[in-house]
Write an enzyme that holds these catalytic residues in place. Structure first.
Site, PDB file in Angstrom:
ATOM      1  N   ASN B 394       0.936  -1.406   0.037  1.00 45.94           N
ATOM      2  CA  ASN B 394       0.066   0.057  -0.073  1.00 45.94           C
ATOM      3  C   ASN B 394       0.845   1.135   0.043  1.00 45.94           C
ATOM      4  O   ASN B 394       1.016   1.858  -1.054  1.00 45.94           O
ATOM      5  CB  ASN B 394      -0.947  -0.096   1.219  1.00 45.94           C
ATOM      6  CG  ASN B 394      -2.037   1.005   1.109  1.00 45.94           C
ATOM      7  OD1 ASN B 394      -2.063   1.945   0.341  1.00 45.94           O
ATOM      8  ND2 ASN B 394      -2.915   1.098   2.044  1.00 45.94           N
ATOM      9  N   ASP B 395       1.445   1.492   1.030  1.00 45.28           N
ATOM     10  CA  ASP B 395       2.128   2.830   1.213  1.00 45.28           C
ATOM     11  C   ASP B 395       3.336   2.924   0.188  1.00 45.28           C
ATOM     12  O   ASP B 395       3.684   4.084  -0.174  1.00 45.28           O
ATOM     13  CB  ASP B 395       2.793   2.955   2.587  1.00 45.28           C
ATOM     14  CG  ASP B 395       1.651   3.186   3.763  1.00 45.28           C
ATOM     15  OD1 ASP B 395       0.726   3.817   3.205  1.00 45.28           O
ATOM     16  OD2 ASP B 395       1.927   2.863   4.796  1.00 45.28           O
ATOM     17  N   VAL B 396       3.797   1.898  -0.110  1.00 48.40           N
ATOM     18  CA  VAL B 396       5.236   1.928  -0.895  1.00 48.40           C
ATOM     19  C   VAL B 396       4.594   2.046  -2.355  1.00 48.40           C
ATOM     20  O   VAL B 396       5.608   2.274  -3.235  1.00 48.40           O
ATOM     21  CB  VAL B 396       5.819   0.636  -0.906  1.00 48.40           C
ATOM     22  CG1 VAL B 396       6.415   0.319   0.512  1.00 48.40           C
ATOM     23  CG2 VAL B 396       5.003  -0.617  -1.349  1.00 48.40           C
ATOM     24  N   THR B 397       3.362   2.223  -2.470  1.00 44.39           N
ATOM     25  CA  THR B 397       2.965   2.572  -4.055  1.00 44.39           C
ATOM     26  C   THR B 397       2.525   3.939  -4.256  1.00 44.39           C
ATOM     27  O   THR B 397       1.719   4.382  -5.180  1.00 44.39           O
ATOM     28  CB  THR B 397       1.794   1.446  -4.557  1.00 44.39           C
ATOM     29  OG1 THR B 397       0.763   1.460  -3.677  1.00 44.39           O
ATOM     30  CG2 THR B 397       2.454   0.258  -4.668  1.00 44.39           C
ATOM     31  N   ALA B 435       1.051   4.273   7.468  1.00 47.31           N
ATOM     32  CA  ALA B 435       1.430   5.399   7.751  1.00 47.31           C
ATOM     33  C   ALA B 435       0.069   6.268   8.103  1.00 47.31           C
ATOM     34  O   ALA B 435       0.202   7.508   8.231  1.00 47.31           O
ATOM     35  CB  ALA B 435       2.021   5.722   6.281  1.00 47.31           C
TER      36      ALA B 435
END
Lengths: 103, 465
Positions: B394-397, B435
């Protein structure tokens, strides 16, 4: 003037940090998990201290206050050595290249 | 019995073999040989230690016995553990190294004469300091790793535990450790030694509880590093070269991994250690959210899109590990390949719960490692790719990391998933990631949300292919 043996050990220590630094930077990111498990296994070389500690007793009293801690440390370190190397072996065996014959 | 000089040379040889073991990990082909070097190094170190003992008391029998007990437990764990449990296994192993260091330090404190460190109550000052450092760092490693283990295993909530005055408390405890060491050196009272160990256990505990689940890659690497420094501290006490070399190697290895993980999140090491990240500052992004249209689809749509694509990039994350979807994923990729689709995998440095977590899981599912790429290697390829299949990440995209300076993850390197022609995003709901911020990707025109469990959705897609 004589150099304190401590200085020699400190030199080994600092040079080893540098060796570690360069060697670890060259580890491929896909093998970072095996890196952690193998460093785990090798740091259990602390078992040599545990062996010396556990033989602190005499023939009459194998288990004294100090050697008991040694024996406990042997068990812990041995779990780590065998567990660490074997699980690393297991992981590394899974990393395979693409098979050439497959389309 | 062998001479002290010969013994030192053998310890040096095991040190070198350990360096070669790490060196082998520079590529998967040489890694297995490297591991063998490590095993030989360990065998040499243990054997020569036995040979160095001059009086073989009956204690020797027990040494072998306990060695075999520990070894069997270790071997049993190593063969039984599922690959998805690797992060907690590594955390558990770290705790053992830490505790072993504490035990050896205690033993050396009680009977210093065994190690030639002076007599009880009159230990050489340098040895006493080294011993204290080894014991303190070992104790911190032990309790810290136990907390990390509990969090990773899910026996303890992964969310950060914070309370007011936390940092001040930690600071006070650290100062008290230094004071205790000082007094210990002054009068060598065992009370100070025991308090030092007890307080160090407390530090490890307090240090890890404020750190949340997704920051675990940093924590595990940090504890890896600590276990090395603890070993080195004991190595100095026992004047043992093998331990000093190994401690330094492991210490710097863990430090480098922590650095790589922090860089992968664009956060400083101290920011991670002080903890409490995520879940607190959602207010920032709340404003820009609110009822944006989301396109959602089913397995049929997804299968259709991927079947007709010429290239697909898979982006796995922690959710894939939780759902155990790696085998289903590989099957899906196999059928795509049969349809002539080019498939590769993109791994973000902090995907998962420990460094390299995703790579191990994909390797377990028989994904060839030359189809798996790191962020820098593959990020430009998203622009030419037809479908990006995001599974459990999720956050890494999140493209917000590149566009919104207000965002807490601004500046974090992210995978340019949004550049591909269409994005398939497998997720159970629209809830924000670790996050605590909304993923802008959900609302893009080229994104199709697949609301389902990662494994189930992947299996459904296979049926429709």
């Amino acid at each position: 003037m004589e150099i304190d043996p401590f200085i020699f050990r400190l030199s080994i220590f600092i040079l080893s940090i540098f060796v570690g630094y360069y060697v670890v930077w060259s580890v491929t990111p896909s093998l970072h998990t095996p890196l952690m498990s193998v460093t785990n296994a090798i740091s259990s070389v602390i078992i040599v201290g545990a062996i010396i500690a556990s033989l602190a007793g005499t023939n009459l009293s194998v288990f004294n206050q100090s050697s008991i801690f040694g024996f406990l440390a042997i068990v812990l370190a041995a779990i780590n050595i065998f567990g660490g190397f074997l699980v690393t072996q297991r992981m590394l065996a899974m990393y395979k290249k693409k098979k050439k014959d497959k389309k | 019995m062998i001479s002290a000089n010969l013994l030192a040379i053998f310890y040096l040889i095991s040190g070198i073999l350990f360096i070669l073991a790490l060196r082998g990990l520079s590529s998967p082909e040489t890694s297995r040989q490297g591991n063998l070097f490590g095993i030989i190094g360990m065998a040499i170190a243990v054997t020569v230690t036995f040979l160095s003992i001059d009086n073989f008391s009956s204690g020797f029998f027990y040494v072998i016995l306990f060695l075999l007990i520990g070894g069997s437990i270790g071997a049993f764990i190593a063969f039984k553990i599922p690959m998805t449990a690797m992060p907690e296994l590594v955390a558990g192993f770290h705790s053992l190294v830490g505790l072993a260091a504490v035990f050896v330090a205690i033993s050396a404190f009680i009977s210093p004469e065994v190690f030639n460190l002076g007599t009880s109550g009159n230990i050489k000052l340098a040895s006493l300091i080294e011993m204290s450092i080894g014991a303190a760092v070992g104790a911190i490693t032990f309790s810290g790793s136990i907390i990390a283990f509990l969090k990773l295993r899910g026996l303890m909530s992964g969310s950060p535990i914070t309370f007011p005055g936390q940092h001040i408390l930690n600071l006070l405890i650290l100062i008290s450790i230094i004071i205790l060491t000082y007094f210990l050196c002054l009068n060598q009272s065992s009370n100070f030694f025991w308090s030092l160990i007890a307080i160090s256990f407390l530090v490890g505990f307090l240090l890890i509880i404020p750190i949340g689940g997704a920051d675990m890659p940093v924590v595990i690497s940090m504890l890896n590093s600590y276990s090395g420094w603890a070993a080195a501290g004991i190595g100095f006490t026992l004047e043992n070269t093998a331990l000093i070399i190994t401690g330094a190697l492991v210490g710097s290895s863990g430090a480098i991994l922590s650095y790589i993980m922090c860089k992968g999140m664009n956060r400083s090491f101290f920011n991670v250690i002080l903890g409490g990240f995520g879940g607190t500052d959602q207010t920032l992004s709340k404003t820009s959210k609110e009822q944006k249209p989301v396109k959602s689809g089913n397995a049929d749509d997804a299968a259709f899109l991927m079947k007709n694509a010429s290239s697909v990039i898979i982006v796995p994350g922690y959710g894939m590990a939780v759902a155990q979807a790696q085998h289903a994923l590989r099957e899906m990729v196999d059928s795509l390949k049969k349809n002539g689709v080019k498939v590769s995998y993109a791994i973000h440095p902090v995907a998962g719960r420990m460094p390299g977590h995703m790579n191990v899981l994909l390797a377990e599912a028989n994904v060839p490692y030359d189809e798996v790429f790191e962020l820098e290697e593959i990020n430009n390829d998203f622009a030419n790719c037809d479908v990006a299949y995001v599974i459990g990440a999720n956050d890494v995209t999140n493209p917000v990391a590149k566009t919104d300076p207000q965002s807490p993850i601004y500046g974090m390197p992210v995978l340019d998933v949004e550049k591909s022609k269409s994005v398939l995003f497998v997720k159970r709901s629209l809830s924000p990631g670790y996050a605590g911020i909304d993923n802008d990707l959900f609302y893009r025109d080229n994104t199709l949300m697949l609301f389902a469990d990662a494994k189930k959705m992947t299996e459904d897609i296979i049926k429709n292919l």
